[in-house]
Design a protein around this motif. Structure first.
Motif, mmCIF file in Angstrom:
data_model
loop_
_atom_site.group_PDB
_atom_site.id
_atom_site.type_symbol
_atom_site.label_atom_id
_atom_site.label_comp_id
_atom_site.label_asym_id
_atom_site.label_seq_id
_atom_site.Cartn_x
_atom_site.Cartn_y
_atom_site.Cartn_z
ATOM 1 N N ALA A 1 0.140 5.155 1.109
ATOM 2 C CA ALA A 1 -0.962 5.775 1.849
ATOM 3 C C ALA A 1 -0.665 7.187 2.321
ATOM 4 C CB ALA A 1 -1.269 4.908 3.073
ATOM 5 N N SER B 1 0.842 -1.205 0.000
ATOM 6 C CA SER B 1 0.000 0.000 0.000
ATOM 7 C C SER B 1 0.874 1.250 0.000
ATOM 8 C CB SER B 1 -0.916 0.002 1.230
ATOM 9 O OG SER B 1 -0.156 -0.060 2.418
ATOM 10 N N GLY C 1 2.580 7.340 4.222
ATOM 11 C CA GLY C 1 2.745 5.998 4.800
ATOM 12 C C GLY C 1 2.423 4.909 3.805
ATOM 13 N N GLY C 2 2.064 3.765 4.340
ATOM 14 C CA GLY C 2 1.765 2.599 3.501
ATOM 15 C C GLY C 2 2.916 1.616 3.532
ATOM 16 N N ASN D 1 2.032 -5.845 3.067
ATOM 17 C CA ASN D 1 0.719 -6.025 3.680
ATOM 18 C C ASN D 1 -0.388 -5.353 2.871
ATOM 19 O OD1 ASN D 1 -1.428 -6.175 5.456
ATOM 20 N ND2 ASN D 1 -0.723 -4.350 6.573
ATOM 21 N N TRP E 1 -5.315 6.008 5.660
ATOM 22 C CA TRP E 1 -5.476 5.176 6.863
ATOM 23 C C TRP E 1 -5.167 6.013 8.096
ATOM 24 C CZ3 TRP E 1 -1.607 3.589 10.426
ATOM 25 C CH2 TRP E 1 -2.022 2.619 11.346
ATOM 26 N N ARG F 1 -2.870 -1.135 18.459
ATOM 27 C CA ARG F 1 -3.375 0.109 17.877
ATOM 28 C C ARG F 1 -4.766 -0.122 17.316
ATOM 29 N NH1 ARG F 1 0.767 0.099 12.759
ATOM 30 N NH2 ARG F 1 -0.454 -1.369 11.562
ATOM 31 N N GLY G 1 7.444 -2.856 10.733
ATOM 32 C CA GLY G 1 7.390 -4.191 10.123
ATOM 33 C C GLY G 1 7.775 -4.156 8.647
ATOM 34 N N ASP G 2 7.283 -3.164 7.939
ATOM 35 C CA ASP G 2 7.589 -3.045 6.503
ATOM 36 C C ASP G 2 9.055 -2.665 6.293
ATOM 37 O OD1 ASP G 2 4.723 -3.267 6.050
ATOM 38 O OD2 ASP G 2 4.668 -1.254 6.902
ATOM 39 N N GLY H 1 5.098 1.339 10.594
ATOM 40 C CA GLY H 1 5.938 0.970 9.459
ATOM 41 C C GLY H 1 7.168 0.163 9.821
ATOM 42 N N LEU I 1 -6.106 -8.010 10.201
ATOM 43 C CA LEU I 1 -7.313 -7.811 9.396
ATOM 44 C C LEU I 1 -7.533 -8.954 8.410
ATOM 45 C CD1 LEU I 1 -9.585 -5.854 8.353
ATOM 46 C CD2 LEU I 1 -7.864 -4.860 6.842
ATOM 47 N N TRP I 2 -6.477 -9.341 7.707
ATOM 48 C CA TRP I 2 -6.620 -10.382 6.670
ATOM 49 C C TRP I 2 -6.748 -11.759 7.298
ATOM 50 C CZ3 TRP I 2 -7.902 -6.912 3.663
ATOM 51 C CH2 TRP I 2 -7.151 -5.774 3.436
ATOM 52 N N ASP J 1 -1.359 8.769 5.763
ATOM 53 C CA ASP J 1 -1.729 8.305 7.104
ATOM 54 C C ASP J 1 -2.056 9.469 8.039
ATOM 55 O OD1 ASP J 1 -1.202 5.668 6.413
ATOM 56 O OD2 ASP J 1 0.696 5.545 7.509
HETATM 57 P P1 AMP Z 1 2.928 -1.419 10.036
HETATM 58 O O1 AMP Z 1 3.100 -0.462 11.169
HETATM 59 O O2 AMP Z 1 4.208 -2.098 9.653
HETATM 60 O O3 AMP Z 1 1.806 -2.362 10.240
HETATM 61 O O4 AMP Z 1 2.550 -0.550 8.748
HETATM 62 C C1 AMP Z 1 1.786 0.611 8.844
HETATM 63 C C2 AMP Z 1 1.307 1.014 7.467
HETATM 64 O O5 AMP Z 1 0.335 0.068 6.992
HETATM 65 C C3 AMP Z 1 0.612 2.360 7.510
HETATM 66 O O6 AMP Z 1 1.444 3.324 6.907
HETATM 67 C C4 AMP Z 1 -0.698 2.160 6.759
HETATM 68 O O7 AMP Z 1 -0.890 3.067 5.719
HETATM 69 C C5 AMP Z 1 -0.616 0.738 6.207
HETATM 70 N N1 AMP Z 1 -1.893 0.041 6.369
HETATM 71 C C6 AMP Z 1 -2.722 0.043 7.428
HETATM 72 N N2 AMP Z 1 -3.818 -0.705 7.194
HETATM 73 C C7 AMP Z 1 -3.685 -1.199 5.935
HETATM 74 C C8 AMP Z 1 -4.483 -2.041 5.089
HETATM 75 N N3 AMP Z 1 -5.677 -2.513 5.493
HETATM 76 N N4 AMP Z 1 -4.004 -2.352 3.861
HETATM 77 C C9 AMP Z 1 -2.818 -1.884 3.467
HETATM 78 N N5 AMP Z 1 -2.028 -1.084 4.186
HETATM 79 C C10 AMP Z 1 -2.444 -0.732 5.415
#
Ligand code: AMP
Length: 322
Positions: free
Chosen positions: A39, A37, A55-56, A151, A109, A120, A263-264, A261, A178-179, A41
């Motif tokens: 985003a 994603s 974000g994303g 994600n 988001w 959160r 995790g990403d 973020g 969520l998934w 945020d």
């Molecule tokens: P993390 O903290 O690693 O879980 O990643 C946070 C990022 O995940 C944020 O910048 C959000 O924009 C993105 N995010 C949150 N919910 C979703 C979702 N349902 N699908 C895709 N990205 C998401």
């Protein structure tokens, strides 16, 4: 000196963790195609900080991996996406051919962290152009050696998997609660196709119904991926690979500003190591080092301090603990 023997796709590789060197020549590195994603945020943090930020999952991933390896991004932005955001992808992605720009709003988001900094609540999710997004990979990206499924909805992750044209591509996947709660069938299909799953402790528990990470990892391995990496926040991360495990503590920082973020960003460090022909063990060291920059600032701010040199210093410091 720690030498690790590791089996990947029937190849036995040897690595000396203390000697593993980063190479700065992108020509020698494997291409990473990454989907996720992108985003806008809104964040609310326990330290009182709140505000809008870029974000994303793909933004954090690209900012982190892109310092160390060639990344092709697969994603979508709306016509309202800020110029600074586009600049981030232009600077840190090697290739933006599969970045779609659509008329409409970018994905938005909002998240509010609880006092423990780990849990959160999602305040809102506005899909915007993400609602109709279908990933489309160029010929080059379909052949890439490494694919990172950030994600996003597992059906989109499956769309990417179907387009991969090489049998030897290593697929690493991240997901979220969520998934696991809402799209389990699609997620199960993804799990059968991937080489490595990245999850945090609570996601591993939700996926398997087991408390202990070693029990969860064993069950996840039976679902598909032979390698499972469980991110343990401030504690670090553990790799479970067949019947072996490898734990790396987190890099110690002064104080956390924003965990969004992380995790990403960890995924970015991990994939960069694989791109440099290093192993998953080295990858979780790189992942921990990268994530430490992320949590030091609001949104993507902390990652401004992640350069090749500062990153290499943190990797060295982490290894000196072994
Ligand atoms: P993390 O903290 O690693 O879980 O990643 C946070 C990022 O995940 C944020 O910048 C959000 O924009 C993105 N995010 C949150 N919910 C979703 C979702 N349902 N699908 C895709 N990205 C998401």
């Amino acid at each position: 000196m720690t030498t690790i023997i590791f089996f990947r796709k029937n190849i036995v590789l040897l690595i000396d963790l203390h000697e593993a060197k980063m190479s700065i020549n992108f020509m020698e590195k494997k291409l990473i195609s990454a989907v996720g994603s992108i985003a806008l945020d809104w964040l609310e943090l326990p330290n009182g900080l709140n505000g809008d930020t870029l974000g994303g999952s793909l933004s954090y991933f690209t900012r982190s991996a892109g310092v160390l390896a060639p990344v092709s991004v697969i994603g979508v932005i709306g016509s309202d996406f800020p110029i600074e955001g586009v600049a981030l992808f232009k600077k840190y992605a090697n290739n933006i051919d599969d970045l779609q720009v659509k008329n409409g709003n970018s994905f938005r988001w909002g998240g509010k962290y609880h006092a423990n900094w780990e849990d959160r609540t999602t305040l809102y999710t506005d899909l915007g152009v993400f609602a109709t997004f279908r990933p489309k990979m160029s010929e080059t990206n379909r052949k890439s050696s490494l694919v990172y499924l950030g994600n996003i909805h597992p059906s989109l992750q499956l769309d990417v998997i179907k387009q991969i044209s090489s049998d030897n591509t290593i697929i690493v996947c991240d997901t979220m609660n969520l998934w696991i709660n809402t799209t389990r069938n699609d997620l199960d299909k993804v799990l059968k196709k991937i080489d490595v799953l990245l999850v945090n402790e609570s996601e591993a528990q939700l996926l398997t119904g087991r408390e202990k990470i070693e029990d969860s990892a064993e069950i996840i391995q039976r679902m598909g991926p032979i390698n499972v990496i469980i991110k343990q926040g401030a504690e670090g991360a553990t790799l479970f690979s067949k019947d072996k495990f490898f734990y790396v503590p987190s890099y110690t920082i002064e104080g956390i500003i924003d965990p969004t973020g992380a995790g990403d960003t960890f995924g970015g460090g991990l994939m960069a190591a694989l791109s440099n022909d290093l192993l998953l063990e080295e990858g979780i060291i790189w992942g921990n080092a990268a994530a430490s920059f992320c949590v030091e600032g609001f949104g993507l701010e902390g990652l401004k301090n992640m350069t090749e040199d500062s990153f290499e210093n943190r990797v060295k410091k982490l290894k000196s603990n072994f």
